[in-house]
Design a protein around this motif. Structure first.
Motif, PDB file in Angstrom:
ATOM      1  N   LYS A  95      21.264 -33.449 -52.745  1.00 59.52           N
ATOM      2  CA  LYS A  95      20.266 -34.521 -52.626  1.00 59.52           C
ATOM      3  C   LYS A  95      20.918 -35.842 -52.234  1.00 59.52           C
ATOM      4  N   ILE A  96      22.067 -36.149 -52.828  1.00 57.74           N
ATOM      5  CA  ILE A  96      22.776 -37.378 -52.445  1.00 57.74           C
ATOM      6  C   ILE A  96      23.272 -37.256 -51.004  1.00 57.74           C
ATOM      7  N   LYS A  97      23.790 -36.071 -50.657  1.00 55.91           N
ATOM      8  CA  LYS A  97      24.249 -35.837 -49.285  1.00 55.91           C
ATOM      9  C   LYS A  97      23.109 -36.062 -48.293  1.00 55.91           C
ATOM     10  N   SER A  98      21.927 -35.568 -48.616  1.00 60.07           N
ATOM     11  CA  SER A  98      20.775 -35.727 -47.723  1.00 60.07           C
ATOM     12  C   SER A  98      20.432 -37.196 -47.517  1.00 60.07           C
ATOM     13  N   ARG A 114      23.718 -45.813 -46.294  1.00 62.94           N
ATOM     14  CA  ARG A 114      24.651 -45.980 -45.181  1.00 62.94           C
ATOM     15  C   ARG A 114      26.041 -46.337 -45.708  1.00 62.94           C
ATOM     16  N   PRO A 115      27.071 -46.191 -44.861  1.00 61.45           N
ATOM     17  CA  PRO A 115      28.420 -46.575 -45.288  1.00 61.45           C
ATOM     18  C   PRO A 115      28.437 -47.998 -45.843  1.00 61.45           C
ATOM     19  N   GLY A 116      29.010 -48.157 -47.024  1.00 60.95           N
ATOM     20  CA  GLY A 116      29.092 -49.463 -47.665  1.00 60.95           C
ATOM     21  C   GLY A 116      27.933 -49.785 -48.587  1.00 60.95           C
ATOM     22  N   ASP A 117      26.864 -48.990 -48.541  1.00 67.46           N
ATOM     23  CA  ASP A 117      25.703 -49.247 -49.403  1.00 67.46           C
ATOM     24  C   ASP A 117      26.029 -48.951 -50.863  1.00 67.46           C
ATOM     25  N   ARG A 118      25.408 -49.727 -51.724  1.00 66.28           N
ATOM     26  CA  ARG A 118      25.520 -49.497 -53.165  1.00 66.28           C
ATOM     27  C   ARG A 118      24.396 -48.569 -53.585  1.00 66.28           C
ATOM     28  N   LEU A 119      24.720 -47.541 -54.368  1.00 65.46           N
ATOM     29  CA  LEU A 119      23.695 -46.630 -54.863  1.00 65.46           C
ATOM     30  C   LEU A 119      22.799 -47.353 -55.876  1.00 65.46           C
ATOM     31  N   PRO A 120      21.526 -46.968 -55.948  1.00 63.01           N
ATOM     32  CA  PRO A 120      20.658 -47.537 -56.997  1.00 63.01           C
ATOM     33  C   PRO A 120      21.248 -47.260 -58.376  1.00 63.01           C
ATOM     34  N   ALA A 129      18.378 -41.170 -60.617  1.00 58.70           N
ATOM     35  CA  ALA A 129      18.079 -39.883 -61.252  1.00 58.70           C
ATOM     36  C   ALA A 129      16.581 -39.611 -61.245  1.00 58.70           C
ATOM     37  N   ALA A 130      15.793 -40.634 -61.565  1.00 58.04           N
ATOM     38  CA  ALA A 130      14.336 -40.463 -61.576  1.00 58.04           C
ATOM     39  C   ALA A 130      13.806 -40.205 -60.176  1.00 58.04           C
ATOM     40  N   ALA A 131      14.339 -40.943 -59.184  1.00 55.53           N
ATOM     41  CA  ALA A 131      13.867 -40.799 -57.803  1.00 55.53           C
ATOM     42  C   ALA A 131      14.176 -39.410 -57.244  1.00 55.53           C
ATOM     43  N   LEU A 132      15.308 -38.843 -57.662  1.00 51.61           N
ATOM     44  CA  LEU A 132      15.713 -37.541 -57.135  1.00 51.61           C
ATOM     45  C   LEU A 132      15.273 -36.381 -58.030  1.00 51.61           C
ATOM     46  N   ILE A 145      33.536 -39.457 -50.623  1.00 51.31           N
ATOM     47  CA  ILE A 145      32.234 -39.794 -50.062  1.00 51.31           C
ATOM     48  C   ILE A 145      31.681 -41.021 -50.784  1.00 51.31           C
ATOM     49  N   LEU A 146      31.923 -41.063 -52.087  1.00 55.54           N
ATOM     50  CA  LEU A 146      31.475 -42.189 -52.903  1.00 55.54           C
ATOM     51  C   LEU A 146      32.675 -42.892 -53.524  1.00 55.54           C
ATOM     52  N   ASP A 147      32.502 -44.168 -53.772  1.00 55.58           N
ATOM     53  CA  ASP A 147      33.545 -44.984 -54.403  1.00 55.58           C
ATOM     54  C   ASP A 147      32.961 -45.591 -55.679  1.00 55.58           C
ATOM     55  N   VAL A 148      33.454 -45.126 -56.823  1.00 51.45           N
ATOM     56  CA  VAL A 148      32.964 -45.620 -58.111  1.00 51.45           C
ATOM     57  C   VAL A 148      33.820 -46.814 -58.524  1.00 51.45           C
ATOM     58  N   ARG A 149      33.193 -47.974 -58.634  1.00 49.67           N
ATOM     59  CA  ARG A 149      33.902 -49.206 -59.000  1.00 49.67           C
ATOM     60  C   ARG A 149      33.483 -49.633 -60.395  1.00 49.67           C
ATOM     61  N   GLN A 150      34.414 -49.544 -61.312  1.00 47.46           N
ATOM     62  CA  GLN A 150      34.109 -49.865 -62.704  1.00 47.46           C
ATOM     63  C   GLN A 150      33.542 -51.272 -62.825  1.00 47.46           C
ATOM     64  N   GLY A 151      32.396 -51.376 -63.499  1.00 50.28           N
ATOM     65  CA  GLY A 151      31.782 -52.677 -63.728  1.00 50.28           C
ATOM     66  C   GLY A 151      31.038 -53.230 -62.536  1.00 50.28           C
ATOM     67  N   ASP A 152      31.029 -52.496 -61.433  1.00 47.01           N
ATOM     68  CA  ASP A 152      30.375 -53.003 -60.226  1.00 47.01           C
ATOM     69  C   ASP A 152      29.288 -52.060 -59.732  1.00 47.01           C
ATOM     70  N   GLY A 153      29.566 -50.773 -59.735  1.00 43.09           N
ATOM     71  CA  GLY A 153      28.587 -49.808 -59.252  1.00 43.09           C
ATOM     72  C   GLY A 153      29.243 -48.737 -58.412  1.00 43.09           C
TER      73      GLY A 153
END
Length: 229
Positions: free
Chosen positions: A10-13, A21-27, A33-36, A55-63
């Protein structure tokens, strides 16, 4: 399909469709979770898996952000997986290099800069005629990385860089036990550089093929598999 796999898909889709898009922050986790239609635990596992393959970059305290999705970044994980190869498959990795590397070298003939050529020549000169194995291997890796990158094709040079794990080991074995392997390696590198300086793509392709073939010919008997194609 496992719950985590479903979450990954679902995230891949969302990324493939352009919703992310590249650089976007995930909700926020609860919103996504609710949306998907996912549990927060399965979403967390999916994010962890996608971060491992960059594929994803998890930044502590940022998102959590979508990475640049640059080929070099995505294919960088290939080198980690390749390091787990069995010794009896090293020949197959070299066969893939024999297909890809001459093409990259030919493409580099039109793009590699004089500064890059001068730097590679200087590195070869500094090695001398009988360098320690560790120095030869490091110089060999750098030589092939610079030439492949000069092809101008990020996917191609990233694939070749990812294949350097087994290639590194083959180079070490060859340098340690192959007859005049050091001299041949240095000679072939200079021949490739000469072709690149002349902007002769076909000569560069031919010398790169000779270079990889030499490693393959040494590796067959070393692995006890002379029957391999």
């Amino acid at each position: 399909m496992a719950v985590t796999d479903e979450a990954i898909e679902k995230i891949k889709s969302m990324i493939v469709s352009g919703a992310l898009r590249p650089g976007d922050r995930l909700p926020r986790e609860s919103e996504l979770a609710a949306a998907l239609g996912l549990s927060r635990n399965s979403l967390r596992e999916a994010v962890r898996a996608l971060s491992l393959i960059r594929i994803l970059d998890v930044r502590q305290g940022d998102g959590t952000y979508v990475t640049s999705l640059d080929p070099g970044l995505l294919l960088g994980a290939l080198s980690f997986a390749v390091d787990f190869h069995r010794d009896d498959t090293a020949q197959e990795f070299l066969a893939v290099r024999r297909i890809l590397e001459p093409a990259a070298t030919a493409m580099a003939a039109a793009r590699i800069s004089e500064d890059e050529l001068d730097a590679l020549t200087g590195r070869l000169d500094a090695l001398g005629s009988d360098p320690p194995v560790e120095e030869l291997v490091a110089a060999d890796l750098e030589f092939h990385r610079v030439v492949a990158r000069a092809s101008g094709n990020a996917v191609l040079w990233s694939l070749l860089d990812g294949l350097s794990g087994p290639a590194t080991r083959a180079r070490v074995w060859r340098a340690l036990t192959g007859q005049d392997a050091v001299g041949r390696t240095l000679h072939e590198h200079r021949a490739i550089l000469g072709a690149l300086r002349d902007r002769d793509a076909e000569a560069a392709r031919s010398w790169a093929t000779v270079h990889i073939n030499g490693a393959e010919q040494w590796l067959r008997p070393a692995l006890g598999r002379p029957d391999l194609p």
